[in-house]
Write a protein that holds these residues in place. Structure first.
Motif, PDB file in Angstrom:
ATOM      1  N   ASP A   1       0.835  -1.195   0.000  1.00  0.00           N
ATOM      2  CA  ASP A   1       0.000   0.000   0.000  1.00  0.00           C
ATOM      3  C   ASP A   1       0.874   1.250   0.000  1.00  0.00           C
ATOM      4  OD1 ASP A   1      -2.703  -1.279   0.420  1.00  0.00           O
ATOM      5  OD2 ASP A   1      -1.647  -2.049   2.166  1.00  0.00           O
ATOM      6  N   GLU A   2       1.966   1.183   0.741  1.00  0.00           N
ATOM      7  CA  GLU A   2       2.921   2.284   0.786  1.00  0.00           C
ATOM      8  C   GLU A   2       4.316   1.738   0.485  1.00  0.00           C
ATOM      9  OE1 GLU A   2       2.744   5.016   4.145  1.00  0.00           O
ATOM     10  OE2 GLU A   2       0.867   4.057   4.743  1.00  0.00           O
ATOM     11  N   VAL A   3       5.168   2.595  -0.053  1.00  0.00           N
ATOM     12  CA  VAL A   3       6.544   2.209  -0.356  1.00  0.00           C
ATOM     13  C   VAL A   3       7.481   3.232   0.270  1.00  0.00           C
ATOM     14  CG1 VAL A   3       8.273   1.942  -2.178  1.00  0.00           C
ATOM     15  CG2 VAL A   3       5.988   0.963  -2.472  1.00  0.00           C
ATOM     16  N   LEU A   4       8.505   2.710   0.946  1.00  0.00           N
ATOM     17  CA  LEU A   4       9.546   3.538   1.539  1.00  0.00           C
ATOM     18  C   LEU A   4      10.866   3.151   0.862  1.00  0.00           C
ATOM     19  CD1 LEU A   4       9.978   4.346   5.282  1.00  0.00           C
ATOM     20  CD2 LEU A   4      11.890   3.329   4.047  1.00  0.00           C
ATOM     21  N   VAL A   5      11.555   4.111   0.292  1.00  0.00           N
ATOM     22  CA  VAL A   5      12.793   3.858  -0.443  1.00  0.00           C
ATOM     23  C   VAL A   5      13.980   4.263   0.419  1.00  0.00           C
ATOM     24  CG1 VAL A   5      14.097   4.316  -2.565  1.00  0.00           C
ATOM     25  CG2 VAL A   5      11.584   4.340  -2.603  1.00  0.00           C
ATOM     26  N   MET A   6      14.929   3.322   0.591  1.00  0.00           N
ATOM     27  CA  MET A   6      16.111   3.598   1.408  1.00  0.00           C
ATOM     28  C   MET A   6      17.376   3.601   0.556  1.00  0.00           C
ATOM     29  SD  MET A   6      15.614   1.650   5.079  1.00  0.00           S
ATOM     30  CE  MET A   6      17.063   2.504   5.706  1.00  0.00           C
ATOM     31  N   GLN A   7      18.265   4.506   0.877  1.00  0.00           N
ATOM     32  CA  GLN A   7      19.578   4.577   0.237  1.00  0.00           C
ATOM     33  C   GLN A   7      20.613   4.913   1.304  1.00  0.00           C
ATOM     34  OE1 GLN A   7      20.284   7.900  -2.375  1.00  0.00           O
ATOM     35  NE2 GLN A   7      21.768   6.774  -3.631  1.00  0.00           N
ATOM     36  N   LYS A   8      21.601   4.068   1.419  1.00  0.00           N
ATOM     37  CA  LYS A   8      22.703   4.277   2.367  1.00  0.00           C
ATOM     38  C   LYS A   8      22.194   4.573   3.770  1.00  0.00           C
ATOM     39  CE  LYS A   8      25.817   5.918  -1.259  1.00  0.00           C
ATOM     40  NZ  LYS A   8      26.653   7.035  -1.767  1.00  0.00           N
ATOM     41  N   GLY A   9      21.194   3.812   4.195  1.00  0.00           N
ATOM     42  CA  GLY A   9      20.709   3.897   5.561  1.00  0.00           C
ATOM     43  C   GLY A   9      19.675   4.962   5.829  1.00  0.00           C
ATOM     44  N   ARG A  10      19.321   5.759   4.821  1.00  0.00           N
ATOM     45  CA  ARG A  10      18.367   6.848   5.027  1.00  0.00           C
ATOM     46  C   ARG A  10      17.145   6.693   4.120  1.00  0.00           C
ATOM     47  NH1 ARG A  10      20.015  11.257   7.933  1.00  0.00           N
ATOM     48  NH2 ARG A  10      22.202  11.240   8.609  1.00  0.00           N
ATOM     49  N   VAL A  11      16.032   7.233   4.574  1.00  0.00           N
ATOM     50  CA  VAL A  11      14.811   7.238   3.762  1.00  0.00           C
ATOM     51  C   VAL A  11      14.889   8.410   2.788  1.00  0.00           C
ATOM     52  CG1 VAL A  11      12.310   7.459   3.802  1.00  0.00           C
ATOM     53  CG2 VAL A  11      13.479   6.207   5.641  1.00  0.00           C
ATOM     54  N   VAL A  12      14.819   8.107   1.479  1.00  0.00           N
ATOM     55  CA  VAL A  12      14.884   9.175   0.487  1.00  0.00           C
ATOM     56  C   VAL A  12      13.516   9.465  -0.134  1.00  0.00           C
ATOM     57  CG1 VAL A  12      17.305   8.745  -0.055  1.00  0.00           C
ATOM     58  CG2 VAL A  12      15.521   7.573  -1.373  1.00  0.00           C
ATOM     59  N   GLU A  13      12.579   8.526   0.018  1.00  0.00           N
ATOM     60  CA  GLU A  13      11.220   8.759  -0.501  1.00  0.00           C
ATOM     61  C   GLU A  13      10.252   7.836   0.218  1.00  0.00           C
ATOM     62  OE1 GLU A  13       8.965   9.622  -4.757  1.00  0.00           O
ATOM     63  OE2 GLU A  13      11.113   9.184  -4.685  1.00  0.00           O
ATOM     64  N   HIS A  14       9.056   8.332   0.505  1.00  0.00           N
ATOM     65  CA  HIS A  14       8.059   7.551   1.232  1.00  0.00           C
ATOM     66  C   HIS A  14       6.680   8.086   0.866  1.00  0.00           C
ATOM     67  CE1 HIS A  14       6.118   6.441   5.371  1.00  0.00           C
ATOM     68  NE2 HIS A  14       5.698   5.656   4.396  1.00  0.00           N
ATOM     69  N   GLY A  15       5.787   7.174   0.486  1.00  0.00           N
ATOM     70  CA  GLY A  15       4.432   7.589   0.157  1.00  0.00           C
ATOM     71  C   GLY A  15       3.612   6.424  -0.343  1.00  0.00           C
ATOM     72  N   PRO A  16       2.362   6.690  -0.773  1.00  0.00           N
ATOM     73  CA  PRO A  16       1.540   5.635  -1.365  1.00  0.00           C
ATOM     74  C   PRO A  16       2.264   4.975  -2.536  1.00  0.00           C
ATOM     75  CG  PRO A  16       0.233   7.605  -0.965  1.00  0.00           C
ATOM     76  CD  PRO A  16       1.656   7.991  -0.722  1.00  0.00           C
ATOM     77  N   ALA A  17       2.080   3.668  -2.691  1.00  0.00           N
ATOM     78  CA  ALA A  17       2.778   2.935  -3.740  1.00  0.00           C
ATOM     79  C   ALA A  17       2.506   3.530  -5.117  1.00  0.00           C
ATOM     80  CB  ALA A  17       2.358   1.466  -3.708  1.00  0.00           C
ATOM     81  N   ALA A  18       1.267   3.942  -5.355  1.00  0.00           N
ATOM     82  CA  ALA A  18       0.919   4.502  -6.659  1.00  0.00           C
ATOM     83  C   ALA A  18       1.737   5.760  -6.955  1.00  0.00           C
ATOM     84  CB  ALA A  18      -0.573   4.807  -6.718  1.00  0.00           C
ATOM     85  N   ASN A  19       1.969   6.564  -5.939  1.00  0.00           N
ATOM     86  CA  ASN A  19       2.731   7.801  -6.139  1.00  0.00           C
ATOM     87  C   ASN A  19       4.215   7.530  -6.330  1.00  0.00           C
ATOM     88  OD1 ASN A  19       0.293   9.021  -5.732  1.00  0.00           O
ATOM     89  ND2 ASN A  19       0.781   9.882  -3.727  1.00  0.00           N
ATOM     90  N   VAL A  20       4.775   6.701  -5.452  1.00  0.00           N
ATOM     91  CA  VAL A  20       6.222   6.452  -5.489  1.00  0.00           C
ATOM     92  C   VAL A  20       6.629   5.725  -6.769  1.00  0.00           C
ATOM     93  CG1 VAL A  20       8.129   5.260  -4.350  1.00  0.00           C
ATOM     94  CG2 VAL A  20       6.408   6.452  -2.978  1.00  0.00           C
TER      95      VAL A  20
END
Length: 563
Positions: A502-521
């Motif tokens: 339902d939601e996707v959180l994108v991580m890069q090098k230990g940090r969250v770079v993007e987070h939101g509804p799956a459709a948006n991300v």
């Protein structure tokens, strides 16, 4: 759309297989494992062999290499002609001479294929020492040269490294260097990118194609990932139950598959189109993570420096019946976050609330009452299930430990077996008596047996073929809907995330770079790193279910050519 197809009719034939049969050793009455297959591969051609687990792909590769396990499998008939040499009649000494010089193989898991106690440079040199008369200095230089050709950084340092000191992508590059150091005419790659994240996978596929084009090597690429096939193949052979049921040029297979089994494989490929959004469930958050931090090696009298930050300022929440996916490359911190939440490791900062209780600072002895609220499904179910325990014992252990009467736990285990699509009488069997997909179903049943509030799935479908993967994803969806469980889904495959999250959180090098509804991300990413991940997804330009190229991007031809 039209494709630029490559014509290999005038190229020299490197491999010719006719009527190959492989069966169980000493059991002529048993059905053959490989049942009369034909296969041709020419110089410079990439021939993909695809099919589900158990279809016979890897057995075919082992037969070509002369590596069928003695006493277990044997060639019963047919021929394997490698540039005029009949492999089925070759002696052990002749096969040793052929391997590395004329045919070579990249295995699926480099960590098990590499010797853990030898430096990787020495392992590449071993190939040269066995097959050439090069001096020690020349062999070392040749090794460094091939390591540079596979784009390894700081080759002098990596030459001296042990396998465990390298990343998964670097270990796979070492395997490629070993396979290609003597310029073999035929390269067999057996699922070489299955466990790699999408960006590393793309790098490895480009590297293999680059080296193949430079050396004119024939490539037999074994995979269950039709997305990868769409990116690299010239010709495709589809295997089912030990037989090749369809063979065609790549564009013909993707746009006009003839066999039902081929269409089944194609329609099972997940797409990047996000699932329909589910409404937020009422009630408080099942999991709430605030400013989670994990630093390895920091502090202490004998430790210098600030350590390695694996996760920093990670915050999110998941409500009942909802799924949040964490995606990113290997080393991005995904699994570290999952382990901190499960308290398999102790976070160095932040807070983790599960079912209303802050558990990140609880002493280990105080965690036990809270363990039933959160369960995990690991990537490899065979390693996470006790091989000496029956399925019944594995499913009943947790509930019994928390006070459920044995008879009640066993009855609930039988119900769970039906829920995950397995027969009740399978409770008496052991893990080795099931396929990989069935073992993962058992692992899910074991997790659900505790009636948790939160289920963590850590790369739970990454090693499964596409059709089994689709079944397990459907099963997770059904279990979640039935029990209202919140799910944290860790994956490197954005196509899988699109199907279940339902939601996707994108991580890069230990940090969250993007987070939101799956459709948006996934449909409108804002961060450059997210766009890089999406662009690296294999087969992203294809609508496999409808057997057509997508109009939103140029249709890729073989080797990445465009129309």
């Amino acid at each position: 759309m039209e494709f630029k197809s490559r014509d290999f009719s005038d190229a020299a034939r490197v491999l010719k297989i006719r009527g190959l049969k492989v069966g169980l050793a000493g059991r002529p009455e048993a059905a053959p494992v490989i049942d009369g297959i034909d296969l041709d591969i020419r110089a410079g051609e990439t021939h993909c062999l695809v099919g589900e687990s158990g279809s016979g792909k890897s057995v075919t590769s082992l037969a070509i290499m002369g590596l069928l396990p003695r006493g277990a499998l044997e060639v019963r008939g047919g021929s394997i002609d490698l540039e005029g040499v009949e492999i089925t009649q070759a002696s052990a000494a002749e096969m040793r001479g052929l391997r590395a010089m004329r045919l070579s193989m990249i295995f699926q898991e480099p960590m098990t294929a590499l010797n853990p106690v030898l430096r990787v440079g020495e392992q590449i040199e071993e190939v040269l020492n066995m097959h050439t008369d090069l001096s020690a200095a020349d062999a070392r230089q040749r090794t460094l040269d091939i390591m540079e050709q596979v784009h390894l950084p700081d080759v002098e340092r990596i030459y001296r490294a042990f396998p465990h000191q390298l990343s998964g992508g670097q270990r796979q590059r070492i395997m490629i260097a070993m396979a290609l150091v003597l310029d073999p005419h035929l390269l067999i790659a057996d699922e070489p990118t299955t466990a790699l994240d999408v960006t590393t996978q793309l790098q490895i596929l480009k590297l293999i194609a680059e080296l193949q084009a430079r050396k004119g090597t024939a490539l037999l690429f074994i995979t269950h990932d039709m997305g990868v096939v769409a990116e690299i193949a010239d010709t495709v052979s589809v295997m089912q139950n030990g037989r090749i049921v369809e063979r065609a040029p790549i564009h013909e297979l993707l746009t006009a598959p003839k066999e039902d089994y081929t269409r089944k494989l194609l329609t099972a490929v997940p797409t990047l189109a996000p699932r329909a959004a589910r409404p937020d469930a009422r009630g408080g958050d099942v999991l709430k993570v605030a400013d989670l931090e994990m630093v390895y090696g920091g502090g202490g009298v004998l430790r210098r420096g600030g350590g390695v930050t694996a996760a920093s300022e990670v915050s999110f929440a998941i409500g009942p019946g909802r799924t949040l996916g964490i995606v990113g490359e290997s080393g991005s911190g995904k699994s570290t976050v999952a382990r901190c939440i499960m308290r398999l490791i102790d976070p160095t900062g932040g807070a983790v609330h599960v079912a209303g209780t802050e558990i990140s600072r609880l002493p280990r002895r105080s965690l036990r009452p809270h363990r039933k609220h959160l369960q995990i499904v690991f990537q490899d179910p065979y390693r996470s299930l006790n091989p000496r325990w029956t399925v019944a014992r594995s499913l009943c252990e947790g509930p019994i430990n928390f006070g459920t009467p044995r008879a009640e736990a066993l009855a609930h285990a039988a119900e769970l077996m039906e829920i995950v699509g397995l027969p009740r009488d399978a409770l008496r069997r052991y893990p080795h008596q099931f396929s990989g997909g069935q073992r993962q179903r058992i692992a899910i049943a074991r997790a659900v047996a505790m009636k948790p509030d939160l289920l963590v799935a850590d790369e739970a479908v990454s090693a499964l073929d596409v059709s089994v993967q689709a079944q397990v994803l459907d099963l997770l969806d059904d279990v979640q809907a039935k029990f209202g469980i919140a799910m944290l889904f860790i994956t490197h495959d954005l196509r899988v995330a699109a199907q279940i999250c339902d939601e996707v959180l994108v991580m890069q090098k230990g940090r969250v770079v993007e987070h939101g509804p799956a459709a948006n991300v996934l449909s409108d990413p804002h961060h450059a790193y997210t766009r890089t991940l999406i662009e690296a997804a294999p087969g992203r330009h294809w609508d496999f279910a409808n057997f057509r190229a997508l109009d939103t991007a140029p249709a890729p031809g073989p080797k990445g050519e465009t129309a």
